[in-house]
Design a protein around this motif. Structure first.
Motif, mmCIF file in Angstrom:
data_model
loop_
_atom_site.group_PDB
_atom_site.id
_atom_site.type_symbol
_atom_site.label_atom_id
_atom_site.label_comp_id
_atom_site.label_asym_id
_atom_site.label_seq_id
_atom_site.Cartn_x
_atom_site.Cartn_y
_atom_site.Cartn_z
ATOM 1 N N VAL A 1 5.975 12.384 3.091
ATOM 2 C CA VAL A 1 4.896 11.334 3.163
ATOM 3 C C VAL A 1 3.544 12.018 2.682
ATOM 4 O O VAL A 1 3.335 12.636 3.742
ATOM 5 C CB VAL A 1 5.199 10.193 4.119
ATOM 6 N N ASN B 1 -1.508 14.706 5.058
ATOM 7 C CA ASN B 1 -2.638 13.922 4.674
ATOM 8 C C ASN B 1 -3.643 14.691 3.932
ATOM 9 O O ASN B 1 -4.332 15.712 4.306
ATOM 10 C CB ASN B 1 -3.172 13.608 5.909
ATOM 11 N N GLU C 1 -0.259 10.929 2.463
ATOM 12 C CA GLU C 1 -1.404 9.970 2.616
ATOM 13 C C GLU C 1 -2.545 10.396 1.788
ATOM 14 O O GLU C 1 -3.252 11.503 2.106
ATOM 15 C CB GLU C 1 -1.691 9.921 3.984
ATOM 16 N N VAL D 1 4.773 14.614 6.983
ATOM 17 C CA VAL D 1 3.820 14.015 6.685
ATOM 18 C C VAL D 1 2.485 14.741 6.479
ATOM 19 O O VAL D 1 2.127 15.774 7.299
ATOM 20 C CB VAL D 1 3.521 12.991 8.050
ATOM 21 N N HIS E 1 5.771 8.097 -0.728
ATOM 22 C CA HIS E 1 6.941 8.566 -0.133
ATOM 23 C C HIS E 1 7.739 9.011 -1.119
ATOM 24 O O HIS E 1 8.354 8.686 -2.132
ATOM 25 C CB HIS E 1 8.098 7.200 0.203
ATOM 26 N N GLU F 1 -6.087 4.968 1.897
ATOM 27 C CA GLU F 1 -5.222 4.100 2.376
ATOM 28 C C GLU F 1 -3.815 3.875 1.802
ATOM 29 O O GLU F 1 -3.137 2.814 2.307
ATOM 30 C CB GLU F 1 -5.955 2.522 2.365
ATOM 31 N N THR G 1 -0.077 5.324 0.661
ATOM 32 C CA THR G 1 0.960 6.359 1.227
ATOM 33 C C THR G 1 2.134 6.719 0.172
ATOM 34 O O THR G 1 2.366 5.413 -0.684
ATOM 35 C CB THR G 1 1.742 5.783 2.233
ATOM 36 N N GLN H 1 0.649 -1.169 0.012
ATOM 37 C CA GLN H 1 0.001 -0.021 -0.100
ATOM 38 C C GLN H 1 0.928 1.150 0.138
ATOM 39 O O GLN H 1 0.430 2.489 0.513
ATOM 40 C CB GLN H 1 -1.023 0.063 1.056
ATOM 41 N N ALA H 2 2.104 1.221 -0.646
ATOM 42 C CA ALA H 2 2.948 2.357 -0.727
ATOM 43 C C ALA H 2 3.631 2.547 -1.939
ATOM 44 O O ALA H 2 4.044 1.216 -2.529
ATOM 45 C CB ALA H 2 3.872 2.193 0.496
#
Length: 626
Positions: free
Chosen positions: A31, A71, A33, A69, A40, A36, A38, A18-19
């Motif tokens: 990062v 979101n 988001e 990070v 990088h 679900e 992510t 999931q990345a």
């Protein structure tokens, strides 16, 4: 499929579960988001292309986070679209298609990827592709419109949905031959996507017939809100009512399982799942039914009557009471085009008083009669009965009368059908609408047979619905021997049957006299051949046989009447009154005198018939001597 390419760098993104990771040799310092998933990534490629990412990164640095990070709670198109946005920021080769251009355009707007953050940014690239490529042909406009539901509210704010719908509406009511592209039904010039190729270039032209319904099947993939907007715009632009009604019927048959009586709901649902569409719920079906009723023009003959009955049955099942009245009015406008199978609608109410929904048919008939009076429908009163009966072009009111009589005969065996309801439906048809009452007699007979507990007064009341004078000779013969009918009705039937027979016999004599007179005139001017006399003899023999059969029937009727009179006189003597005289006065005729005149007429007719046959033989002998 129309597409374009951006950038020239090779793919540098790798997915692990999931990345997503960007393998550029430098460690990731941010990062992102999205749902679900992510990502990088690195700060500089993102903030150099997006105003939103620039602000979010600055806010994260001010808070002193070592590992930045971010979101994104909302991103048009989700993680899959952000993946394409991130690749664009890194200069990776990117394809724009009609399936992703709306997502990318809305995401670019959301992330503020304007020209202030680099020349040829994503907003400019997607907007140019959308206007120059997507709106230019039918296929791409349709695919782009299908993605607008998942791109709200930006698709509405940017007028993407409106532009797609207007493009489709313009092409739908325009003749495809006028698009300027070659239209063909099949062949090697067709691309795998379904459009026609011209010198290897996709033209967007559909390989369909150039009829007005070529686009019906394509718009089935649209959701109901988008489809309604498309139909509304087409209607405002003057598209013909029959074209809009045809599309609505096509759409309803796709998403209303069981609309066709011969196709079950499970079969319809399996067909939807086969093309990747989930069967709609009952609430969705009810909403669709109400919208179809609201959009369908109120005009006769736009859609088949069978389709309207299918909508009505579905509305009864789904308890869509808001559209029941309109559907009944629509059916009433063209009830003369219905069949008996259409009228036989089961009763879906909880009470289940009757097997079939008789009340609904009663209301439909009332709507038809009201519309017939408004439009001034031709009344059979002004038409000669001999011309109307057996004519291939019956009036609508006559067709409906025949249909209702057949319906009454079908519902009559239901023991729960009350007499007032049966009488009300039978009496609703105007008397002039029935040239013959044979169909009504059959329905009454079936009802009496299925309801033997009716009192004598109720039987007489029911039988008064039919006119004994409008029964055919076959129906009179059957009714005269029908023990289920009241005695008074049988007497009337016998009387009118005797009148019909006497009229028929008199007509035969009149035809015979005319034939003899015409032959005598012809023989005086032109010499007759042997074949002509042979034909005349055969015709006389046929007439004689027919008159003999009718005399026998008259004799049988006279015998039956005589026996009936004796029985009635016996009953009268027991009561001390002349019942027969009362019956005669009640019916307005003297049966005894009629019987005597019938006997005298039969004897005189027999003498006339014998004399005519002897004259024919004499003429035949003289012809042989000559």
């Amino acid at each position: 499929m129309a597409c374009t390419k951006l950038g020239s760098k090779s793919d540098a993104f790798q997915r692990q579960g999931q990345a997503w990771f960007c393998t550029t040799g430098l460690p990731s310092d941010i990062v992102v988001e999205v749902g679900e998933m992510t990502f990088h990534l690195h700060k500089f490629p993102l903030l150099s292309r997006s105003g939103v990412m620039e602000r979010l990164i600055a806010e994260a640095l001010e808070e002193g986070d070592e590992k930045c990070v971010i979101n994104l709670h909302y991103n048009p198109g989700g993680a899959k679209t952000f993946e394409l946005v991130a690749k664009f920021c890194y200069g990776v080769k990117l394809e724009l298609t009609s399936s992703n251009v709306v997502y990318l355009r809305c995401a670019a707007e959301h992330l503020e990827m304007t020209e202030d953050y680099g020349e040829g940014n994503l907003i400019m690239q997607t907007e140019t592709f959308f206007k120059q490529v997507v709106l230019g042909n039918w296929n791409d406009s349709l695919k782009a419109l299908q993605t607008c539901d998942q791109s709200l509210p930006y698709a509405e704010e940017l007028h993407i949905t409106k532009k797609c719908i207007e493009s489709l509406a313009t092409k739908a009511y325009t003749d495809p031959n006028l698009f300027g592209w070659p239209i063909m039904e099949h062949g090697p010039m067709q691309s795998p996507g379904g459009s026609v190729l011209w010198n290897g270039i996709s033209t967007g032209a559909r390989p369909k017939k150039s009829s007005s319904d070529w686009w019906y099947e394509d718009v089935l993939t649209l959701s109901l809100p988008l489809y309604k907007r498309l139909i509304s715009i087409m209607e405002s632009r003057g598209v013909r009512q029959e074209v809009i009604a045809g599309s609505l019927a096509f759409y309803a048959k796709k998403y209303l399982p069981g609309l066709n009586r011969r196709q079950g709901a499970s079969e319809s649902s399996s067909r939807l799942m086969a093309v990747g569409l989930a069967p709609p719920s009952e609430e969705d079906q009810k909403a669709l039914l109400e919208d179809i009723d609201r959009l369908l023009p109120m005009q006769k003959g736009l859609v088949p009557t069978k389709f309207l009955f299918g909508l009505l049955r579905t509305a009864l099942i789904l308890k869509a009471s808001s559209c029941l009245s309109n559907l009944e009015k629509r059916i009433g406008m063209q009830l003369d085009q219905a069949t008996l199978e259409d009228l036989l609608m089961p009763n879906f109410s909880y009470s289940m008083e009757t097997l079939y929904n008789v009340d609904c048919v009663q209301r439909i008939l009332e709507h038809f009669l009201a519309m017939d009076q408004i439009t001034g429908g031709a009344s059979p009163c002004s038409v000669d009965d001999s011309h109307l009966i057996g004519s291939p072009s019956l009036t609508p009111i006559t067709l409906v009368a025949k249909l209702i009589d057949g319906y009454l005969a079908e519902v009559a065996p239901d023991v729960n059908l009350k007499l007032p309801k049966f009488q009300a439906l039978a009496a609703a048809v105007p008397e002039y609408a029935r040239p013959l009452d044979d169909g009504l007699y059959r329905a009454i007979d079936v009802y009496l047979k299925s309801h033997p507990w009716l009192a004598e007064s109720e039987r007489e009341q029911l039988c008064r619905l039919m006119d004994c004078q409008k029964l055919s000779l076959e129906a009179c013969t059957h009714a005269a021997q029908n023990e289920r009918l009241p005695l008074r009705i049988i007497v009337r039937v016998l009387f009118f049957e005797q009148l019909q027979l006497r009229t028929s016999i008199a007509g035969c004599f009149l035809v015979s006299d005319n034939l003899d007179g015409s032959r005598q005139l012809r023989s005086g001017f032109v010499g007759s051949t042997e074949g002509g006399w042979a034909t005349a003899v055969r015709e006389n023999l046929v007439l004689k046989v027919g008159m003999d059969n009718m005399r026998m029937r008259v004799s049988e009727l006279e015998m039956e009447c005589s026996i009936m009179r004796q029985e009635i006189e016996k009953m009268g003597r027991t009561k001390g009154s002349s019942t027969w005289g009362n019956v005669s006065k009640k019916f307005g005729f003297k049966l005894k005198s009629q019987l005597c005149s019938a006997q005298e007429g039969s004897v005189s007719n027999q003498n006339n018939g014998n004399a005519k046959s002897e004259m024919a033989k004499e003429r035949h002998g003289k012809h042989k001597k000559n």
